[in-house]
Design a protein around this motif. Sequence first.
Motif, PDB file in Angstrom:
ATOM      1  N   ALA A  53     -28.118 -18.034  56.242  1.00  0.00           N
ATOM      2  CA  ALA A  53     -27.251 -16.857  56.363  1.00  0.00           C
ATOM      3  C   ALA A  53     -26.126 -17.097  57.364  1.00  0.00           C
ATOM      4  O   ALA A  53     -25.028 -16.564  57.206  1.00  0.00           O
ATOM      5  CB  ALA A  53     -28.070 -15.635  56.760  1.00  0.00           C
ATOM      6  N   LEU A  54     -26.383 -17.920  58.390  1.00  0.00           N
ATOM      7  CA  LEU A  54     -25.316 -18.231  59.330  1.00  0.00           C
ATOM      8  C   LEU A  54     -24.182 -18.960  58.627  1.00  0.00           C
ATOM      9  O   LEU A  54     -23.014 -18.717  58.911  1.00  0.00           O
ATOM     10  CB  LEU A  54     -25.819 -19.067  60.507  1.00  0.00           C
ATOM     11  N   ASP A  55     -24.519 -19.833  57.693  1.00  0.00           N
ATOM     12  CA  ASP A  55     -23.487 -20.569  56.972  1.00  0.00           C
ATOM     13  C   ASP A  55     -22.557 -19.599  56.233  1.00  0.00           C
ATOM     14  O   ASP A  55     -21.340 -19.754  56.261  1.00  0.00           O
ATOM     15  CB  ASP A  55     -24.113 -21.572  56.008  1.00  0.00           C
ATOM     16  N   ALA A  56     -23.115 -18.571  55.608  1.00  0.00           N
ATOM     17  CA  ALA A  56     -22.288 -17.557  54.938  1.00  0.00           C
ATOM     18  C   ALA A  56     -21.524 -16.720  55.972  1.00  0.00           C
ATOM     19  O   ALA A  56     -20.355 -16.389  55.768  1.00  0.00           O
ATOM     20  CB  ALA A  56     -23.164 -16.662  54.064  1.00  0.00           C
ATOM     21  N   PHE A  57     -22.188 -16.403  57.065  1.00  0.00           N
ATOM     22  CA  PHE A  57     -21.594 -15.556  58.105  1.00  0.00           C
ATOM     23  C   PHE A  57     -20.323 -16.175  58.665  1.00  0.00           C
ATOM     24  O   PHE A  57     -19.316 -15.493  58.841  1.00  0.00           O
ATOM     25  CB  PHE A  57     -22.622 -15.323  59.217  1.00  0.00           C
ATOM     26  N   VAL A  58     -20.349 -17.490  58.946  1.00  0.00           N
ATOM     27  CA  VAL A  58     -19.172 -18.137  59.526  1.00  0.00           C
ATOM     28  C   VAL A  58     -18.077 -18.370  58.485  1.00  0.00           C
ATOM     29  O   VAL A  58     -16.991 -18.838  58.820  1.00  0.00           O
ATOM     30  CB  VAL A  58     -19.528 -19.437  60.294  1.00  0.00           C
ATOM     31  N   LYS A  59     -18.363 -18.011  57.255  1.00  0.00           N
ATOM     32  CA  LYS A  59     -17.329 -17.980  56.208  1.00  0.00           C
ATOM     33  C   LYS A  59     -16.797 -16.556  56.026  1.00  0.00           C
ATOM     34  O   LYS A  59     -15.977 -16.295  55.153  1.00  0.00           O
ATOM     35  CB  LYS A  59     -17.906 -18.487  54.882  1.00  0.00           C
ATOM     36  N   GLY A  60     -17.328 -15.605  56.814  1.00  0.00           N
ATOM     37  CA  GLY A  60     -16.873 -14.222  56.755  1.00  0.00           C
ATOM     38  C   GLY A  60     -17.740 -13.298  55.927  1.00  0.00           C
ATOM     39  O   GLY A  60     -17.391 -12.144  55.718  1.00  0.00           O
ATOM     40  N   ASP A  61     -18.901 -13.770  55.470  1.00  0.00           N
ATOM     41  CA  ASP A  61     -19.783 -12.973  54.612  1.00  0.00           C
ATOM     42  C   ASP A  61     -21.024 -12.532  55.394  1.00  0.00           C
ATOM     43  O   ASP A  61     -21.920 -13.343  55.629  1.00  0.00           O
ATOM     44  CB  ASP A  61     -20.194 -13.793  53.393  1.00  0.00           C
ATOM     45  N   PRO A  62     -21.119 -11.253  55.781  1.00  0.00           N
ATOM     46  CA  PRO A  62     -22.276 -10.787  56.541  1.00  0.00           C
ATOM     47  C   PRO A  62     -23.503 -10.426  55.693  1.00  0.00           C
ATOM     48  O   PRO A  62     -24.584 -10.195  56.237  1.00  0.00           O
ATOM     49  CB  PRO A  62     -21.747  -9.537  57.238  1.00  0.00           C
TER      50      PRO A  62
END
Length: 143
Positions: free
Chosen positions: A16-25
């Motif tokens: 989920a961090l990988d998506a988060f740092v792409k702007g997806d929470p």
Amino acid sequence: MWASDLTQVMEQDHQALDAFVKGDPEPKKKLFSRRDDVTLANPFGPPARGWNQVEKTLERAASQLREGEAIRFERISEYATADLAYIVEIERYRGKVGVANEIAPNSLRVTTIFRREDGEWKIVHRHADPITSPRPPESILER
């Protein structure tokens, strides 16, 4: 059984961090408790308590990140019982933060607490800050 479930949720949190740092929470949001005592303290603002505040804080933080990727997770400590667990890690990622146009490396010192709720592990608390190396004592002073 609970230990393998916990390991799986910790891996989902890393993904989920990988998506988060792409702007997806959204993947990160799915892992958090919806109970009133859920808390989140991140580097972008004051602590949030309760799902409504935590959700808004996650969305606001993710909106400040883009074009990122998780690089690695360095486990410092962990402990688990059948119903409560924590991990302390250094999260390393790279990406664009705020108005920056350059992709840059970033590291966060993170404590995550998990709790079993209705048979599922949920994040009940997450604290993240950028302190990953020694700092002078004066760095704690408010300016």
